[in-house]
Design a protein around this motif. Structure first.
Motif, PDB file in Angstrom:
ATOM      1  N   LEU A  13     -16.830 -21.470   8.490  1.00  0.00           N
ATOM      2  CA  LEU A  13     -17.703 -20.334   7.961  1.00  0.00           C
ATOM      3  C   LEU A  13     -18.769 -19.975   9.185  1.00  0.00           C
ATOM      4  O   LEU A  13     -19.015 -20.901   9.807  1.00  0.00           O
ATOM      5  CB  LEU A  13     -18.503 -20.824   6.635  1.00  0.00           C
ATOM      6  CG  LEU A  13     -17.737 -21.094   5.336  1.00  0.00           C
ATOM      7  CD1 LEU A  13     -18.743 -21.598   4.451  1.00  0.00           C
ATOM      8  CD2 LEU A  13     -16.850 -20.038   4.936  1.00  0.00           C
ATOM      9  N   LEU A  33     -18.451 -19.102  -1.213  1.00  0.00           N
ATOM     10  CA  LEU A  33     -18.576 -19.778  -0.169  1.00  0.00           C
ATOM     11  C   LEU A  33     -19.736 -20.885  -0.361  1.00  0.00           C
ATOM     12  O   LEU A  33     -20.920 -20.459  -0.406  1.00  0.00           O
ATOM     13  CB  LEU A  33     -18.767 -18.998   1.040  1.00  0.00           C
ATOM     14  CG  LEU A  33     -17.379 -18.010   1.204  1.00  0.00           C
ATOM     15  CD1 LEU A  33     -17.808 -17.027   2.549  1.00  0.00           C
ATOM     16  CD2 LEU A  33     -16.098 -18.764   1.330  1.00  0.00           C
ATOM     17  N   ILE A  83     -24.283 -17.577   5.011  1.00  0.00           N
ATOM     18  CA  ILE A  83     -23.038 -17.430   5.392  1.00  0.00           C
ATOM     19  C   ILE A  83     -22.682 -16.077   5.474  1.00  0.00           C
ATOM     20  O   ILE A  83     -22.878 -15.112   4.824  1.00  0.00           O
ATOM     21  CB  ILE A  83     -22.042 -18.026   4.422  1.00  0.00           C
ATOM     22  CG1 ILE A  83     -22.391 -19.727   4.376  1.00  0.00           C
ATOM     23  CG2 ILE A  83     -20.905 -17.861   4.630  1.00  0.00           C
ATOM     24  CD1 ILE A  83     -22.122 -20.418   5.574  1.00  0.00           C
ATOM     25  N   ILE A  86     -15.915 -15.813   6.359  1.00  0.00           N
ATOM     26  CA  ILE A  86     -14.882 -17.068   6.689  1.00  0.00           C
ATOM     27  C   ILE A  86     -14.485 -16.841   7.962  1.00  0.00           C
ATOM     28  O   ILE A  86     -14.005 -15.645   8.394  1.00  0.00           O
ATOM     29  CB  ILE A  86     -13.649 -17.150   5.771  1.00  0.00           C
ATOM     30  CG1 ILE A  86     -14.393 -17.433   4.294  1.00  0.00           C
ATOM     31  CG2 ILE A  86     -12.592 -17.911   6.272  1.00  0.00           C
ATOM     32  CD1 ILE A  86     -13.256 -17.445   3.318  1.00  0.00           C
TER      33      ILE A  86
END
Length: 184
Positions: A13, A33, A83, A86
């Protein structure tokens, strides 16, 4: 929530704090996530559950947590608001590593072997590392493939963190000598 490793998808990530981005290990569970927290042996499951409860109840807003069992180890994974996404491909991995932090870690006592080296009749090369050993360290430490480590080494040359002492521009998984620019 207690899950088994096959219930989640492991991934890399991108996490961002201000202007600094870093690659972190993560899991994707039902589209959400999570980043890695502490790991515990199976026998300490209650300790892990107690930590998860504190993490969920203490902050505002509450942080979602997962406990993922992988063999004899159970790892806590936390939802993280920093985050971004991905990591999909090699260009993402190479682009998002923080080179200042990476170089600092590589130059630390736990980093790559940096020493004075010589080649037959030439003057010694001071404070340098071998490309193959740098690729070994990056691929192990960062959990990336050898080709990704080579791309990251080349980015380090392109952004003047590293230089090839044989004056051949490309970084390689080889026995050539490389020197960190601050060690000139």
């Amino acid at each position: 929530m207690l899950l088994k490793s096959q219930d989640v998808s492991y991934c890399q990530l991108v996490r961002q704090f201000g202007t600094i981005s870093e690659i972190v290990s993560g899991v994707n569970y039902q589209g959400n996530l999570f980043v890695r927290g502490n790991s515990y042996p199976h026998q300490q499951r209650q300790v892990a559950i107690a930590e998860m409860r504190r993490s969920y109840l203490d902050p505002e807003p509450a942080v979602a947590c997962l406990l993922v069992a992988d063999g004899e180890i159970e790892t806590i994974w936390y939802e993280d608001r920093y985050i971004l996404k991905i990591v999909e491909d090699a260009s993402d991995i190479v682009t998002y590593f923080n080179l200042a932090q990476l170089v600092e870690e590589m130059r630390s006592p736990q980093g790559v072997k940096i020493e004075n080296r010589s080649q037959s009749f030439r003057l010694p090369y001071l404070r340098c590392a071998i490309g193959r050993e740098m690729v070994d360290w990056m691929s192990t430490k960062l959990s990336i493939s050898r080709p990704h480590a080579v791309q990251l080494g080349q980015r380090s040359i392109d952004e003047n963190w590293l230089r090839n002492l044989s004056n051949k521009q490309p970084f390689g998984d080889n026995d050539l000598y490389y020197q960190f620019c601050m060690d000139k």
